[in-house]
Design a protein around this motif. Structure first.
Motif: not given
Lengths: 574, 44
Positions: A293-301
């Motif tokens: 939940a913390f890491a997935k959005v920045p990783m996709q960015i």
């Protein structure tokens, strides 16, 4: 690849496989083989959750999406953080209440054996197909790199992954995933650094962002869908203006459609649920989920931004007319080569024009918007380059096959120094194997726990069941490797895999939600609800034009509608 | 078997949920600003 790249590549694979097998080979029972004796720490399970989702498609397909279509795909992940919170609150207590080994075991206690078995079969079919896509994608890289055919590459990945998963079980899967995820993140950060370093010789970071923006690649959040018309078009009404439901990537489809997709994937897909069954406690399982939940959005960015950087790198360089080497070979065949000379010349001139205008935009003060005529000319050149590539593909009869998935492989093969290339190729393979091993072990766990031990051999000893598990792993390895070859078509693979899941995931989610919200719903409600959910998705697919992200919502609501309706009759019978 | 005892459920620090929610909203606001400031759709 040079010999040093091969050493890095095989050295990494050998270490990962050896360490994975070493950690898991002592499994004496199903609890150890499928749940790691409930002793896996949350951070390892969390990295495994991320590695399972981050397939080679994430590296190859998503960077290609960023290159071709910009960052719009990130919106699909906007529903993920809320999905994880909801799963922590509602799903984890259900799954960790009893020492179950598959998500579908829970359904038997609630709706009976038929619903459990149907859910398990749905999972087995959809995951096997998706598994095929997952191991097909990296074969693109190795084929382009070595000239080996796709079949050999797929078999190499399939055999390697099946071997360590068969020997080590879920412990091997999780601990190999930890290393694979580390290499994936390192490889992505390194690629972003190399791209920025290459570009900074020609322009500043601000200029680079302005040109990517002027090329329409920084479309990361779109609050306004293409249409607010909420009435969906009929599937056969080809001339109708697109409705709200056809716009694939915007804030609303990401928040709502993405929420249902993530709820279904992380909460009901055994390949993910199995991770949270390996932790010592429910709270450790929650922490494992919240890591994504913390890491997935920045990783996709990061991944999509690398795609946008790749686009800029190609604007400033000399990208080929075809990124796919097979398309290039087709164009260079004797009967086509003369027809391509004029297109190649036009393409070369268009690239020069595009680069010249991009540099002018970079040097122009106050950003591209302050120079509308220059911006208009630059965007026209962007469209012209794109049109020429499309025209070239059409000329060799592959007009409908974009080479999205070949953009990133082309970059790493032609622009990275020795050792770094080996590491990046290892990272792509790591991504493929980390998703494939989870799929394999979860397919096996569901087959053994939900089918073999439930129906075929309920009295099997732990030793017999363990032997059956290892044989089943090999069976699924062969089945999924064969399925991989079915997907050897063109197009963007990342969408294909999401579509495969979306046909079934929503219904699986729906049956779990039905169990939570309705105490009256019994065996018939669960079973008919599940069938009703899948029928709803198929009916919508055949009759209406709706984006695939919405299939999850439709499937879930279909189960609830049918299940709740049936439950009223069940109560009267009781 | 080291599974938690359902009779004594552990307490979970719910501040983590707030952390996830607020971080997600901040990412979306950042991307909204980023898109609105820099992105120019082709032909737009």
């Amino acid at each position: 690849m040079s010999w040093i790249d091969w050493i890095v590549f095989f050295g990494f694979l050998a270490y990962v496989v050896w360490d994975g097998v070493r950690r898991g080979i002592g499994s004496k029972n199903l609890e150890a083989y499928f749940a790691g004796s409930r002793a896996i720490p949350w951070w390892a399970a969390g990295l495994s959750v991320m590695a399972t989702q981050a397939s080679a498609i994430t590296v190859i397909g998503t960077t290609g999406q960023g290159h071709d279509f910009g960052m719009e795909f990130v919106q699909t992940y906007f529903g993920l953080p809320l999905a994880m919170i909801l799963l922590c609150i509602f799903m984890v207590p259900l799954l960790r209440k009893n020492p179950i080994l598959t998500a579908y075991e829970y359904l038997e206690g609630r709706f009976g054996a038929a619903t459990r078995t149907l859910a398990s079969l749905i999972f087995l079919v959809s995951r096997c197909l998706a598994f095929g896509v997952v191991i097909f994608a990296p074969s693109v890289v190795l084929s382009a790199m070595t000239g080996l055919d796709t079949l050999s590459t797929v078999i190499f990945i399939g055999v390697l992954t099946t071997t360590y998963t068969m020997l080590g079980g879920v412990s091997a899967v999780v601990w190999t995933d930890v290393k694979q995820m580390t290499v994936i993140i390192f490889g992505l950060v390194l690629t972003a650094g190399i791209l920025l370093w290459s570009l900074m010789g020609q322009m500043g970071l601000g200029d680079a962002i302005h040109i990517m923006g002027a090329s329409g690649k920084l479309n990361a959040l779109e609050p306004e869908p293409a249409s607010w018309n909420l009435i969906p078009n009929l599937a056969w009404a080809e001339d109708a203006a697109p409705s709200f439901w056809e716009d694939r990537y915007n804030l609303w489809s990401g928040l709502l459609g993405g929420l249902f997709l993530m709820l279904a994937y992380f909460g009901c897909d055994q390949s993910q649920v199995q991770r949270i069954l390996t932790n010592p406690s429910a709270n450790e399982s929650r922490k494992a989920l919240l890591m994504s939940a913390f890491a997935k959005v920045p990783m996709q960015i990061l991944v999509l931004f690398i795609g946008a950087l790749l686009y800029l790198f190609n604007v400033m360089g000399a990208p080929p007319l075809f990124f796919n080497p097979n398309h290039k070979a087709l164009a260079e065949s004797s009967q086509n080569i003369e027809a391509f000379r004029p297109i190649e010349e036009q393409y070369r001139q268009a690239l020069q024009q595009q680069r010249r205008l991009a540099l002018q935009l970079a040097e122009a003060p106050d950003g591209p918007s302050s120079h509308p005529r220059l911006l208009e000319r630059y965007q026209a050149s962007v469209s012209q380059v794109s049109a020429l590539r499309q025209q070239a593909r059409a000329r060799i009869g592959v007009g409908d096959q974009r080479d999205t998935n070949y953009v990133f492989p082309h970059f790493i093969l032609h622009n990275l120094p020795p050792m770094v290339l080996g590491l990046l190729v290892a990272a792509i393979f790591a991504a493929a194997m980390s998703s494939a091993d989870s799929a394999l072990n979860s397919l096996t766990s569901s087959t053994i726990v939900d089918l073999y031990k439930r129906w075929l051999r309920p009295d099997a000893s732990e030793r017999q069941a363990l032997l059956a598990s290892r044989i089943t792993t090999v069976f699924w390895g062969i089945a999924a490797t064969s399925a991989a070859l079915l997907f050897a078509g063109g197009g963007s693979v990342i969408e294909l895999i999401n579509r495969v899941g979306s046909f079934f995931y929503g219904s699986l989610l729906g049956v779990f939600v039905l169990a939570m919200i309705s105490k009256r719903a019994g065996p018939w409600a669960g079973f008919l609800g599940l069938i009703g959910g899948m029928a709803s998705v198929l009916a919508v697919h055949w009759t209406l034009r709706v984006g695939f992200l919405w299939y999850n919502v439709i499937g879930c609501l279909g189960v609830l509608a049918v299940g709740l309706a049936v439950s009223r009759f069940e109560e009267r019978r009781l | 078997m080291s599974v938690q005892d359902p009779k004594q459920p552990e307490k979970f620090d719910t501040r983590l949920y707030w952390g996830v929610g607020i971080t997600a909203i901040l990412w979306m606001l950042l991307l909204y600003w980023f898109t609105a400031t820099f992105n120019i759709p082709l032909g737009g």
